[in-house]
Design a protein around this motif. Sequence first.
Motif, PDB file in Angstrom:
ATOM      1  N   UNK A   1     -13.106   3.732   5.926  1.00  0.00           N
ATOM      2  CA  UNK A   1     -13.588   3.743   4.554  1.00  0.00           C
ATOM      3  C   UNK A   1     -12.543   3.138   3.628  1.00  0.00           C
ATOM      4  N   UNK A   2     -12.981   2.240   2.747  1.00  0.00           N
ATOM      5  CA  UNK A   2     -12.071   1.622   1.782  1.00  0.00           C
ATOM      6  C   UNK A   2     -12.189   2.348   0.429  1.00  0.00           C
ATOM      7  N   UNK A  14       0.173  10.204  -6.203  1.00  0.00           N
ATOM      8  CA  UNK A  14       0.249  11.145  -5.077  1.00  0.00           C
ATOM      9  C   UNK A  14      -1.021  11.145  -4.232  1.00  0.00           C
ATOM     10  N   UNK A  15      -2.189  11.104  -4.880  1.00  0.00           N
ATOM     11  CA  UNK A  15      -3.444  11.189  -4.146  1.00  0.00           C
ATOM     12  C   UNK A  15      -3.655   9.975  -3.249  1.00  0.00           C
ATOM     13  N   UNK A  16      -3.356   8.792  -3.749  1.00  0.00           N
ATOM     14  CA  UNK A  16      -3.548   7.585  -2.939  1.00  0.00           C
ATOM     15  C   UNK A  16      -2.678   7.614  -1.692  1.00  0.00           C
ATOM     16  N   UNK A  23      -5.148   8.234   6.930  1.00  0.00           N
ATOM     17  CA  UNK A  23      -5.765   7.062   7.574  1.00  0.00           C
ATOM     18  C   UNK A  23      -6.942   6.467   6.813  1.00  0.00           C
ATOM     19  N   UNK A  24      -6.997   6.685   5.512  1.00  0.00           N
ATOM     20  CA  UNK A  24      -7.974   5.978   4.690  1.00  0.00           C
ATOM     21  C   UNK A  24      -7.334   4.698   4.158  1.00  0.00           C
ATOM     22  N   UNK A  25      -8.156   3.684   3.975  1.00  0.00           N
ATOM     23  CA  UNK A  25      -7.693   2.353   3.586  1.00  0.00           C
ATOM     24  C   UNK A  25      -7.749   2.214   2.064  1.00  0.00           C
ATOM     25  N   UNK A  26      -6.591   2.213   1.421  1.00  0.00           N
ATOM     26  CA  UNK A  26      -6.532   2.007  -0.026  1.00  0.00           C
ATOM     27  C   UNK A  26      -6.532   0.503  -0.265  1.00  0.00           C
ATOM     28  N   UNK A  27      -7.630   0.000  -0.815  1.00  0.00           N
ATOM     29  CA  UNK A  27      -7.814  -1.444  -0.937  1.00  0.00           C
ATOM     30  C   UNK A  27      -7.127  -2.009  -2.173  1.00  0.00           C
ATOM     31  N   UNK A  28      -7.429  -1.449  -3.347  1.00  0.00           N
ATOM     32  CA  UNK A  28      -6.873  -1.997  -4.589  1.00  0.00           C
ATOM     33  C   UNK A  28      -6.509  -0.875  -5.561  1.00  0.00           C
ATOM     34  N   UNK A  47      -2.398  -2.219   0.013  1.00  0.00           N
ATOM     35  CA  UNK A  47      -3.170  -2.247  -1.236  1.00  0.00           C
ATOM     36  C   UNK A  47      -2.725  -3.410  -2.113  1.00  0.00           C
ATOM     37  N   UNK A  48      -3.695  -3.934  -2.871  1.00  0.00           N
ATOM     38  CA  UNK A  48      -3.428  -5.041  -3.781  1.00  0.00           C
ATOM     39  C   UNK A  48      -3.666  -4.601  -5.221  1.00  0.00           C
TER      40      UNK A  48
END
Length: 265
Positions: A1-2, A14-16, A23-28, A47-48
Amino acid sequence: MKISFIGAGNVAWHLSQALETANYDIETVYSRNPSNARALTQQLYNAQVHRGLDFLDSNSEIFFLCVSDDAMEEVIRNLSLPSGAILVHTSGSKTLNELQELVDVYLDETIRTGVFYPLQTFTKMFHVNFSEIPICLESSNLDVENLLITLAQSISDVTYAVNSEERKRIHLAAVYACNFTNHLWGIAQDLMKKNDLEFKLLEPLIKETLRKALESEDIFAVQTGPARRNDQKIIQRQIGALKDHTGYKKIYESITEDIIDKNTI
């Protein structure tokens, strides 16, 4: 999941990282101050920085709205999300209905909403153990609720389904338990500094006060001090010592009066 974050303040910081560790994908990450977004992405794997609030081409499924309550409407007014996305705020006092109403007014796409409220004080430079943090969840959509439960349980051992009214009451109590208490410690530190005394002298007292509070079913019952005894000689002497600190004096008088009233009922 992104996942994408809108806002790069203390909660997002902190949450990100907690979600990425799970193992969650932080996209932006978006912030009105790009340097704040850049600083957060540097703490994340891939992340971008997202420029602007147009996320129509985003691959993220869930967007965490980590901005102040006052800024929420302005952000959503300028926000574009892909249809079917989930927008989740992390506020202790903004209701789910208020979020949904803003989405209905300003967004054309079908957007689902929820609340993901970590009950903790966050500061970027201080580490927190997310597994101990209660996370209060709310959504009117069962699929979103189940998703939020999965997210919360991946980073915390303590999750609650809490409606908006309950959450507002929790947040009010938290202001007393955290914000006001921290302010009083700040006053104590300032008074010690002004008299060339070390704040460390108060550390054992603070620790014991906190220990008793956490172990007591009735915290009022373990109150001590001159106000608890209604010792007016000491009270008036200390009020006099605060004559050059008008704000501190008002706080002292107000809390003293409340303690006396509480113990004369």
